[in-house]
Motif scaffolding. Structure first.
Motif, PDB file in Angstrom:
ATOM      1  N   GLU A 103       0.823  -1.211   0.000  1.00 13.25           N
ATOM      2  CA  GLU A 103       0.000   0.000   0.000  1.00 13.25           C
ATOM      3  C   GLU A 103       0.853   1.255   0.000  1.00 13.25           C
ATOM      4  N   LYS A 104       1.948   1.250   0.706  1.00 18.31           N
ATOM      5  CA  LYS A 104       2.806   2.420   0.852  1.00 18.31           C
ATOM      6  C   LYS A 104       4.243   2.047   0.472  1.00 18.31           C
ATOM      7  N   PRO A 105       4.515   1.757  -0.805  1.00 22.91           N
ATOM      8  CA  PRO A 105       5.857   1.327  -1.172  1.00 22.91           C
ATOM      9  C   PRO A 105       6.896   2.399  -0.848  1.00 22.91           C
ATOM     10  N   GLY A 106       8.012   1.949  -0.301  1.00 25.75           N
ATOM     11  CA  GLY A 106       9.093   2.870   0.005  1.00 25.75           C
ATOM     12  C   GLY A 106       8.846   3.750   1.212  1.00 25.75           C
ATOM     13  N   GLY A 107       7.717   3.562   1.891  1.00 26.88           N
ATOM     14  CA  GLY A 107       7.401   4.382   3.052  1.00 26.88           C
ATOM     15  C   GLY A 107       8.262   4.008   4.238  1.00 26.88           C
ATOM     16  N   LYS A 108       8.498   4.962   5.097  1.00 29.19           N
ATOM     17  CA  LYS A 108       9.296   4.733   6.310  1.00 29.19           C
ATOM     18  C   LYS A 108       8.494   3.890   7.295  1.00 29.19           C
ATOM     19  N   THR A 109       9.178   2.965   7.965  1.00 35.49           N
ATOM     20  CA  THR A 109       8.511   2.151   8.976  1.00 35.49           C
ATOM     21  C   THR A 109       9.020   2.529  10.363  1.00 35.49           C
ATOM     22  N   VAL A 110       8.180   2.274  11.351  1.00 35.44           N
ATOM     23  CA  VAL A 110       8.527   2.498  12.751  1.00 35.44           C
ATOM     24  C   VAL A 110       8.078   1.275  13.541  1.00 35.44           C
ATOM     25  N   THR A 111       8.618   1.125  14.738  1.00 30.72           N
ATOM     26  CA  THR A 111       8.209   0.030  15.611  1.00 30.72           C
ATOM     27  C   THR A 111       7.309   0.591  16.694  1.00 30.72           C
ATOM     28  N   VAL A 112       6.098   0.045  16.768  1.00 31.20           N
ATOM     29  CA  VAL A 112       5.140   0.444  17.798  1.00 31.20           C
ATOM     30  C   VAL A 112       4.847  -0.766  18.675  1.00 31.20           C
ATOM     31  N   MET A 113       4.210  -0.533  19.800  1.00 28.97           N
ATOM     32  CA  MET A 113       3.813  -1.620  20.690  1.00 28.97           C
ATOM     33  C   MET A 113       2.306  -1.823  20.568  1.00 28.97           C
ATOM     34  N   PRO A 119      -5.498   2.222  11.250  1.00 32.27           N
ATOM     35  CA  PRO A 119      -5.640   1.374  12.432  1.00 32.27           C
ATOM     36  C   PRO A 119      -5.830  -0.108  12.068  1.00 32.27           C
ATOM     37  N   ASN A 120      -6.609  -0.387  11.020  1.00 32.97           N
ATOM     38  CA  ASN A 120      -6.824  -1.779  10.622  1.00 32.97           C
ATOM     39  C   ASN A 120      -5.531  -2.428  10.143  1.00 32.97           C
ATOM     40  N   ALA A 121      -4.674  -1.658   9.456  1.00 29.68           N
ATOM     41  CA  ALA A 121      -3.392  -2.191   9.000  1.00 29.68           C
ATOM     42  C   ALA A 121      -2.491  -2.503  10.181  1.00 29.68           C
ATOM     43  N   VAL A 122      -2.502  -1.667  11.208  1.00 27.27           N
ATOM     44  CA  VAL A 122      -1.707  -1.918  12.414  1.00 27.27           C
ATOM     45  C   VAL A 122      -2.179  -3.225  13.058  1.00 27.27           C
ATOM     46  N   LEU A 123      -3.486  -3.397  13.166  1.00 28.09           N
ATOM     47  CA  LEU A 123      -4.020  -4.635  13.739  1.00 28.09           C
ATOM     48  C   LEU A 123      -3.583  -5.844  12.917  1.00 28.09           C
ATOM     49  N   ALA A 124      -3.700  -5.747  11.591  1.00 26.07           N
ATOM     50  CA  ALA A 124      -3.336  -6.868  10.724  1.00 26.07           C
ATOM     51  C   ALA A 124      -1.859  -7.229  10.875  1.00 26.07           C
ATOM     52  N   LEU A 125      -1.000  -6.228  10.926  1.00 21.41           N
ATOM     53  CA  LEU A 125       0.430  -6.488  11.088  1.00 21.41           C
ATOM     54  C   LEU A 125       0.739  -7.099  12.445  1.00 21.41           C
ATOM     55  N   THR A 182      -1.751   7.329  25.131  1.00 19.42           N
ATOM     56  CA  THR A 182      -0.793   8.425  25.290  1.00 19.42           C
ATOM     57  C   THR A 182      -0.868   8.881  26.739  1.00 19.42           C
ATOM     58  N   GLY A 183       0.102   8.446  27.539  1.00 22.45           N
ATOM     59  CA  GLY A 183       0.051   8.765  28.970  1.00 22.45           C
ATOM     60  C   GLY A 183      -1.187   8.133  29.589  1.00 22.45           C
ATOM     61  N   ARG A 184      -2.051   8.972  30.149  1.00 20.90           N
ATOM     62  CA  ARG A 184      -3.288   8.479  30.762  1.00 20.90           C
ATOM     63  C   ARG A 184      -4.483   8.617  29.826  1.00 20.90           C
ATOM     64  N   HIS A 185      -4.248   9.065  28.598  1.00 21.01           N
ATOM     65  CA  HIS A 185      -5.319   9.271  27.628  1.00 21.01           C
ATOM     66  C   HIS A 185      -5.419   8.101  26.660  1.00 21.01           C
ATOM     67  N   VAL A 204       1.867   7.275  12.745  1.00 21.30           N
ATOM     68  CA  VAL A 204       2.309   6.649  13.985  1.00 21.30           C
ATOM     69  C   VAL A 204       3.770   7.009  14.217  1.00 21.30           C
ATOM     70  N   HIS A 205       4.187   6.939  15.461  1.00 21.61           N
ATOM     71  CA  HIS A 205       5.532   7.345  15.844  1.00 21.61           C
ATOM     72  C   HIS A 205       6.256   6.195  16.526  1.00 21.61           C
ATOM     73  N   GLU A 206       7.569   6.215  16.436  1.00 21.73           N
ATOM     74  CA  GLU A 206       8.411   5.186  17.042  1.00 21.73           C
ATOM     75  C   GLU A 206       8.040   4.987  18.518  1.00 21.73           C
ATOM     76  N   GLN A 207       7.861   3.711  18.900  1.00 18.33           N
ATOM     77  CA  GLN A 207       7.562   3.279  20.270  1.00 18.33           C
ATOM     78  C   GLN A 207       6.211   3.757  20.796  1.00 18.33           C
ATOM     79  N   GLU A 208       5.318   4.176  19.914  1.00 17.79           N
ATOM     80  CA  GLU A 208       3.967   4.540  20.344  1.00 17.79           C
ATOM     81  C   GLU A 208       3.257   3.278  20.845  1.00 17.79           C
ATOM     82  N   THR A 209       2.320   3.442  21.770  1.00 18.37           N
ATOM     83  CA  THR A 209       1.646   2.310  22.393  1.00 18.37           C
ATOM     84  C   THR A 209       0.184   2.238  21.968  1.00 18.37           C
ATOM     85  N   PHE A 210      -0.241   1.021  21.605  1.00 17.51           N
ATOM     86  CA  PHE A 210      -1.617   0.753  21.209  1.00 17.51           C
ATOM     87  C   PHE A 210      -2.101  -0.509  21.914  1.00 17.51           C
TER      88      PHE A 210
END
Length: 87
Positions: A9-19, A33-39, A53-56, A70-76
Motif C-alpha cells: 500500500e505504501k511502497p518505500g514508506g518509512k517504517t517504525v516500531t510500535v507496541m 488502524p486496521n493495517a496496524v491490527l493486521a500487522l 498516550t500517557g493516561r489518555h 504513527v511514531h516510534e515506540q507509540e503504544t496501542f
C-alpha cells in the motif's frame, strides 16, 4: 489483508516500531488502524485499535480505514468487539 498487501500500500514508506498489546510491531509511519491490527496478527473484523498516550486513550472504533501517522515506540491496545465471556 496480508502483511504483503499492507507493505504494498505504501511502497518505500518509512517504517517504525510500535507496541500493540505489549508486543513490538513494525508498521508504516503513515498507515491505518486496521493495517496496524493486521500487522500485529489481530483480526480487524473483531477488534479495533486504541492509541495510549500517557493516561489518555484515543479509540479508532468505527474508523479503522482512517489514515493515521504513527511514531516510534507509540503504544496501542486492541479491543475486542465480541461478547464478553462470563464466569
Amino acid at each position: 489483508m496480508t502483511t504483503a498487501d499492507i507493505q504494498q500500500e505504501k511502497p518505500g514508506g518509512k517504517t517504525v516500531t510500535v507496541m500493540v498489546d505489549g508486543e513490538p510491531v513494525e508498521v508504516p509511519k503513515r498507515t491505518t488502524p486496521n493495517a496496524v491490527l493486521a500487522l500485529a496478527g489481530i483480526d480487524a473484523g473483531t477488534h479495533y485499535l486504541v492509541r495510549i498516550t500517557g493516561r489518555h486513550q484515543h479509540s479508532f472504533a468505527d474508523r479503522g480505514q482512517e489514515e493515521i501517522n504513527v511514531h516510534e515506540q507509540e503504544t496501542f491496545v486492541s479491543v475486542s468487539t465480541g461478547p464478553t465471556p462470563t464466569a
